[in-house]
Design a protein around this motif. Structure first.
Motif, PDB file in Angstrom:
ATOM      1  N   GLU A 246      24.903  61.846  99.385  1.00  0.00           N
ATOM      2  CA  GLU A 246      23.063  61.539  99.405  1.00  0.00           C
ATOM      3  C   GLU A 246      23.081  60.347 100.200  1.00  0.00           C
ATOM      4  OE1 GLU A 246      20.728  63.245  98.079  1.00  0.00           O
ATOM      5  OE2 GLU A 246      22.056  64.589  96.676  1.00  0.00           O
ATOM      6  N   VAL A 247      22.084  60.585 101.153  1.00  0.00           N
ATOM      7  CA  VAL A 247      21.527  59.372 102.074  1.00  0.00           C
ATOM      8  C   VAL A 247      20.211  59.304 102.023  1.00  0.00           C
ATOM      9  CG1 VAL A 247      21.629  58.519 104.508  1.00  0.00           C
ATOM     10  CG2 VAL A 247      23.691  59.945 103.677  1.00  0.00           C
ATOM     11  N   GLY A 248      19.809  58.242 101.532  1.00  0.00           N
ATOM     12  CA  GLY A 248      18.356  57.752 101.471  1.00  0.00           C
ATOM     13  C   GLY A 248      17.895  56.627 101.700  1.00  0.00           C
ATOM     14  N   GLY A 249      16.902  55.990 101.251  1.00  0.00           N
ATOM     15  CA  GLY A 249      16.682  54.423 101.559  1.00  0.00           C
ATOM     16  C   GLY A 249      16.162  53.892 100.001  1.00  0.00           C
TER      17      GLY A 249
ATOM     18  N   ASN B  88       7.742  46.997  97.539  1.00  0.00           N
ATOM     19  CA  ASN B  88       8.059  47.200  99.021  1.00  0.00           C
ATOM     20  C   ASN B  88       8.659  46.256  99.678  1.00  0.00           C
ATOM     21  OD1 ASN B  88       7.208  49.912  99.056  1.00  0.00           O
ATOM     22  ND2 ASN B  88       5.220  49.496  99.599  1.00  0.00           N
ATOM     23  N   ASN B  89       9.210  45.257  99.156  1.00  0.00           N
ATOM     24  CA  ASN B  89       9.935  43.919  99.553  1.00  0.00           C
ATOM     25  C   ASN B  89      10.988  43.465  98.769  1.00  0.00           C
ATOM     26  OD1 ASN B  89      10.498  41.991 101.344  1.00  0.00           O
ATOM     27  ND2 ASN B  89       9.011  40.232 100.344  1.00  0.00           N
ATOM     28  N   PRO B  90      12.249  43.784  99.302  1.00  0.00           N
ATOM     29  CA  PRO B  90      12.529  44.205 100.688  1.00  0.00           C
ATOM     30  C   PRO B  90      12.445  45.765 100.623  1.00  0.00           C
ATOM     31  CG  PRO B  90      14.792  43.576  99.537  1.00  0.00           C
ATOM     32  CD  PRO B  90      13.200  43.289  98.633  1.00  0.00           C
ATOM     33  N   GLU B  91      12.585  46.349 101.906  1.00  0.00           N
ATOM     34  CA  GLU B  91      12.871  47.908 102.054  1.00  0.00           C
ATOM     35  C   GLU B  91      14.303  47.929 102.783  1.00  0.00           C
ATOM     36  OE1 GLU B  91       9.634  50.791 102.956  1.00  0.00           O
ATOM     37  OE2 GLU B  91       8.400  48.873 103.287  1.00  0.00           O
ATOM     38  N   VAL B  92      15.071  48.932 102.051  1.00  0.00           N
ATOM     39  CA  VAL B  92      16.198  48.929 102.664  1.00  0.00           C
ATOM     40  C   VAL B  92      16.201  50.372 103.406  1.00  0.00           C
ATOM     41  CG1 VAL B  92      18.752  49.320 102.369  1.00  0.00           C
ATOM     42  CG2 VAL B  92      17.559  47.564 101.284  1.00  0.00           C
ATOM     43  N   ASP B  93      16.663  50.510 104.774  1.00  0.00           N
ATOM     44  CA  ASP B  93      16.475  51.896 105.494  1.00  0.00           C
ATOM     45  C   ASP B  93      17.432  52.906 105.032  1.00  0.00           C
ATOM     46  OD1 ASP B  93      14.539  50.544 106.994  1.00  0.00           O
ATOM     47  OD2 ASP B  93      16.083  50.038 108.662  1.00  0.00           O
ATOM     48  N   LEU B  94      18.766  52.452 104.719  1.00  0.00           N
ATOM     49  CA  LEU B  94      19.720  53.495 104.262  1.00  0.00           C
ATOM     50  C   LEU B  94      20.757  53.057 103.137  1.00  0.00           C
ATOM     51  CD1 LEU B  94      21.069  53.920 107.948  1.00  0.00           C
ATOM     52  CD2 LEU B  94      19.642  55.442 106.875  1.00  0.00           C
ATOM     53  N   VAL B  95      20.826  54.063 102.244  1.00  0.00           N
ATOM     54  CA  VAL B  95      21.633  53.856 101.154  1.00  0.00           C
ATOM     55  C   VAL B  95      22.441  55.251 100.856  1.00  0.00           C
ATOM     56  CG1 VAL B  95      21.916  53.482  98.657  1.00  0.00           C
ATOM     57  CG2 VAL B  95      20.176  52.394  99.983  1.00  0.00           C
ATOM     58  N   GLY B  96      23.709  55.100 101.021  1.00  0.00           N
ATOM     59  CA  GLY B  96      24.608  56.338 100.967  1.00  0.00           C
ATOM     60  C   GLY B  96      25.385  56.240  99.372  1.00  0.00           C
TER      61      GLY B  96
ATOM     62  N   ALA C 256       8.972  56.522 111.826  1.00  0.00           N
ATOM     63  CA  ALA C 256       8.968  57.932 111.634  1.00  0.00           C
ATOM     64  C   ALA C 256      10.619  58.429 111.813  1.00  0.00           C
ATOM     65  CB  ALA C 256       8.266  58.463 113.027  1.00  0.00           C
ATOM     66  N   ILE C 257      11.186  57.740 112.689  1.00  0.00           N
ATOM     67  CA  ILE C 257      12.882  58.010 112.561  1.00  0.00           C
ATOM     68  C   ILE C 257      13.612  58.024 111.351  1.00  0.00           C
ATOM     69  CG2 ILE C 257      13.539  55.763 113.476  1.00  0.00           C
ATOM     70  CD1 ILE C 257      14.485  58.906 115.376  1.00  0.00           C
ATOM     71  N   GLU C 258      13.222  57.051 110.579  1.00  0.00           N
ATOM     72  CA  GLU C 258      14.219  57.030 109.388  1.00  0.00           C
ATOM     73  C   GLU C 258      14.763  58.333 108.899  1.00  0.00           C
ATOM     74  OE1 GLU C 258      12.453  54.031 107.002  1.00  0.00           O
ATOM     75  OE2 GLU C 258      12.639  52.567 108.819  1.00  0.00           O
TER      76      GLU C 258
ATOM     77  N   GLY D 117      28.050  53.974  98.133  1.00  0.00           N
ATOM     78  CA  GLY D 117      28.979  53.965  99.129  1.00  0.00           C
ATOM     79  C   GLY D 117      28.897  52.875 100.123  1.00  0.00           C
ATOM     80  N   PHE D 118      27.508  52.828 100.646  1.00  0.00           N
ATOM     81  CA  PHE D 118      27.129  51.915 101.595  1.00  0.00           C
ATOM     82  C   PHE D 118      25.547  51.710 101.793  1.00  0.00           C
ATOM     83  CE2 PHE D 118      26.875  55.945 104.027  1.00  0.00           C
ATOM     84  CZ  PHE D 118      25.656  55.885 104.268  1.00  0.00           C
ATOM     85  N   VAL D 119      25.046  50.533 102.199  1.00  0.00           N
ATOM     86  CA  VAL D 119      23.708  50.204 102.543  1.00  0.00           C
ATOM     87  C   VAL D 119      23.746  49.908 103.883  1.00  0.00           C
ATOM     88  CG1 VAL D 119      21.955  48.332 102.113  1.00  0.00           C
ATOM     89  CG2 VAL D 119      23.548  49.118 100.257  1.00  0.00           C
ATOM     90  N   GLY D 120      22.331  50.431 104.681  1.00  0.00           N
ATOM     91  CA  GLY D 120      22.547  50.216 105.958  1.00  0.00           C
ATOM     92  C   GLY D 120      20.876  49.952 106.600  1.00  0.00           C
ATOM     93  N   SER D 121      20.896  49.791 107.831  1.00  0.00           N
ATOM     94  CA  SER D 121      19.640  49.407 108.482  1.00  0.00           C
ATOM     95  C   SER D 121      19.633  50.195 109.817  1.00  0.00           C
ATOM     96  CB  SER D 121      19.586  47.746 108.853  1.00  0.00           C
ATOM     97  OG  SER D 121      18.469  47.678 109.498  1.00  0.00           O
ATOM     98  N   VAL D 122      18.272  50.450 110.156  1.00  0.00           N
ATOM     99  CA  VAL D 122      17.822  51.283 111.246  1.00  0.00           C
ATOM    100  C   VAL D 122      17.070  50.421 112.281  1.00  0.00           C
ATOM    101  CG1 VAL D 122      16.807  53.292 112.170  1.00  0.00           C
ATOM    102  CG2 VAL D 122      18.144  53.429 110.279  1.00  0.00           C
ATOM    103  N   LYS D 123      17.645  50.223 113.581  1.00  0.00           N
ATOM    104  CA  LYS D 123      16.993  49.481 114.474  1.00  0.00           C
ATOM    105  C   LYS D 123      16.672  50.290 115.813  1.00  0.00           C
ATOM    106  CE  LYS D 123      16.793  45.648 112.183  1.00  0.00           C
ATOM    107  NZ  LYS D 123      15.678  45.499 111.407  1.00  0.00           N
ATOM    108  N   TRP D 124      15.423  51.001 115.909  1.00  0.00           N
ATOM    109  CA  TRP D 124      15.693  51.882 116.716  1.00  0.00           C
ATOM    110  C   TRP D 124      14.409  51.354 117.977  1.00  0.00           C
ATOM    111  CZ3 TRP D 124      18.593  56.098 116.711  1.00  0.00           C
ATOM    112  CH2 TRP D 124      18.097  57.173 117.428  1.00  0.00           C
TER     113      TRP D 124
END
Length: 481
Positions: free
Chosen positions: A387-390, A396-404, A364-366, A414-421
């Motif tokens: 733009e920022v998305g996923g 669905n494998n793998p799922e990447v949380d953040l793509v800029g 839900a936080i993504e 621009g970047f690829v990222g992960s969310v650990k909440w």
């Protein structure tokens, strides 16, 4: 102003529109304002406070859904007669009229000519449902009579799609009104109301959705578990009843769309899995029926559609989610628990929330993180990110949380990222290794693509191009005025 933390800017905007009328800045003396926002965000209360503080004559008409048009007009005229507008005595004995044209001209007759006044039509979409001709009638009477008076006409609606269409090209009211959107309270405003830390305020935002009536029930400094334990003991708590009332208003008859919404709220995200769960035991919901329900839900802005962000088009891999965090929480945890709460067993529901909280919150936080980053960027580090998305493949494998990226579909990643909440546990070496591996699957990314991370509980690893914690993300949201 209880429950209206952060509404200072919105009240100021309403007063600017009123000043425009006061000062006669336009070629017309009147101004029409179309105010829209989700149900329960406080539109009516905001306008009531504005009218009370303006110290001018005003009238507010609150429409009733499903009301016969004749009775709606009679109630409207009664509101005008009982209002603070001058010269309402001329309406004595006028209890009903056959058309809205006559009713609105009767209104114009009692509006002052030499000083401003305010007219509010609340839930205009319901009035249009009762009499579709009203849309054209309103345009005609506005052009010929009402706009020649120094009046601020405020048209309020919770049906977002219908309110947007009112001013669209080719519609009668096109370019005749200015638009204003009342959003839910932001995470920063929720933090101010609750007195919580940034991390806990984001969690509170996921539960309340920024709805003022729910937020004001959260006692200052109260933890999530304390708030839920108390709220779930009360069957009349705004946390429970706000969603029920909003959905009853949205779906008086569209039962299939309502059922599909519950399915999405339970966690199903793909067209196929939604169809399977929304259908009968041995037969998925037919594509035509599901598409119709999804159109209804997206038109009402209850469901958002996400597509994977990369250098390839992602339209074929759409994912569906409940757009409003509060409604998403309510559908996931509270809808089925209401009977238990009504029997005085709210602790059972609170325990269920606690068991599922970590998993539910992680997804839900993504969207909130992506929206926060979208507001922060571009900046000096990421000047090209618009733009920022996923990203996810069909499996669905793998799922990447953040793509800029620079746009969607992207020309440049621009970047690829992960969310650990997580409540405890930092973003560590293992999380970085997993991110580096998964990033290579994103079309347009390679070994040189910068990696970023978002963590609720800090970082214990080097090698990231940027890191974002709750305090940094909170800066994306304006502080309450």
């Amino acid at each position: 102003m209880p429950g209206f933390v952060g509404r200072t800017s919105e009240l100021a905007a309403l007063n600017r529109h009123l000043d425009w009328v006061r000062e006669g800045r336009g070629d017309q003396r009147g101004r029409a304002l179309l105010l829209r926002g989700r149900r329960r965000v406080g539109k009516s209360r905001l306008v009531d406070l504005f009218c009370e503080g303006a110290q001018l004559p005003y009238v507010v008409h609150q429409a009733t859904r499903g009301e016969d048009a004749q009775r709606e007009r009679a109630r409207f005229l009664d509101e005008v007669r009982r209002s603070s507008l001058p010269d309402t005595a001329v309406l004595a004995g006028v209890t009903t009229v056959a058309e809205w044209d006559t009713a609105l001209r009767q209104l114009a007759a009692v509006l002052p000519d030499d000083f401003p006044s305010i007219v509010v039509l609340d839930e205009l979409p319901w009035m249009l449902e009762g009499d579709p001709v009203l849309e054209g009638t309103l345009q005609t009477v506005w052009d010929r009579v009402l706009s020649r008076k120094p009046v601020l006409l405020i048209l309020i609606g919770s049906d977002l799609a219908m309110m947007e269409r009112l001013s669209a090209y080719g519609r009668p009211f096109h370019q005749r009104g200015v638009e204003m959107v009342l959003a839910p309270l932001s995470p920063a405003e929720v933090m101010t109301m609750t007195g919580l830390s940034a991390a806990d305020a984001f969690d509170a935002h996921l539960i309340t959705g920024g709805l003022p009536l729910v937020c004001q029930e959260w006692r200052e400094g109260e933890s999530r578990t304390e708030f839920l334990s108390r709220a779930l003991r009360d069957p009349t708590s705004p946390l429970l009843v706000s969603a029920e009332r909003a959905l009853a208003a949205e779906f008086p008859a569209a039962l299939q769309a309502r059922h599909v919404l519950s399915v999405i709220g339970s966690g199903e995200r793909t067209f196929g899995t939604i169809a399977a769960k929304a259908g009968a035991a041995d037969r998925p919901l037919p594509p035509g029926s599901l598409n119709s329900a999804l159109r209804t839900l997206t038109d009402k802005r209850l469901v958002a559609v996400d597509t994977p962000l990369s250098t390839r088009s992602g339209d074929r891999d759409r994912r569906y989610r409940v757009a409003d965090p509060y409604l998403r929480f309510w559908l996931a945890f509270l809808e089925e628990g209401i009977p238990e709460i009504e029997r005085g067993r709210g602790r059972i529901v609170a325990d269920a929330v606690e068991r599922g909280w970590t998993s539910w919150r992680g997804r839900a936080i993504e969207p909130v993180v992506r929206e926060s980053l979208s507001r922060l960027l571009p900046d000096d580090i990421w000047p090209q990110v618009r733009e920022v998305g996923g990203w996810w493949p069909r499996t669905n494998n793998p799922e990447v949380d953040l793509v800029g990226a620079d746009r969607s579909p992207a020309r440049v990643i621009g970047f690829v990222g992960s969310v650990k909440w997580h409540e405890n546990g930092s973003f560590d070496r293992r999380a970085l290794a997993s991110l580096a591996r998964d990033a290579l699957a994103v079309p347009g990314a390679d070994e040189d693509t910068p990696l970023i991370a978002v963590s609720r509980s800090g970082f214990t690893v080097d090698g990231l191009a940027a890191t974002y914690g709750p305090e940094h993300l909170m800066k994306a949201w304006p502080s309450p005025g």
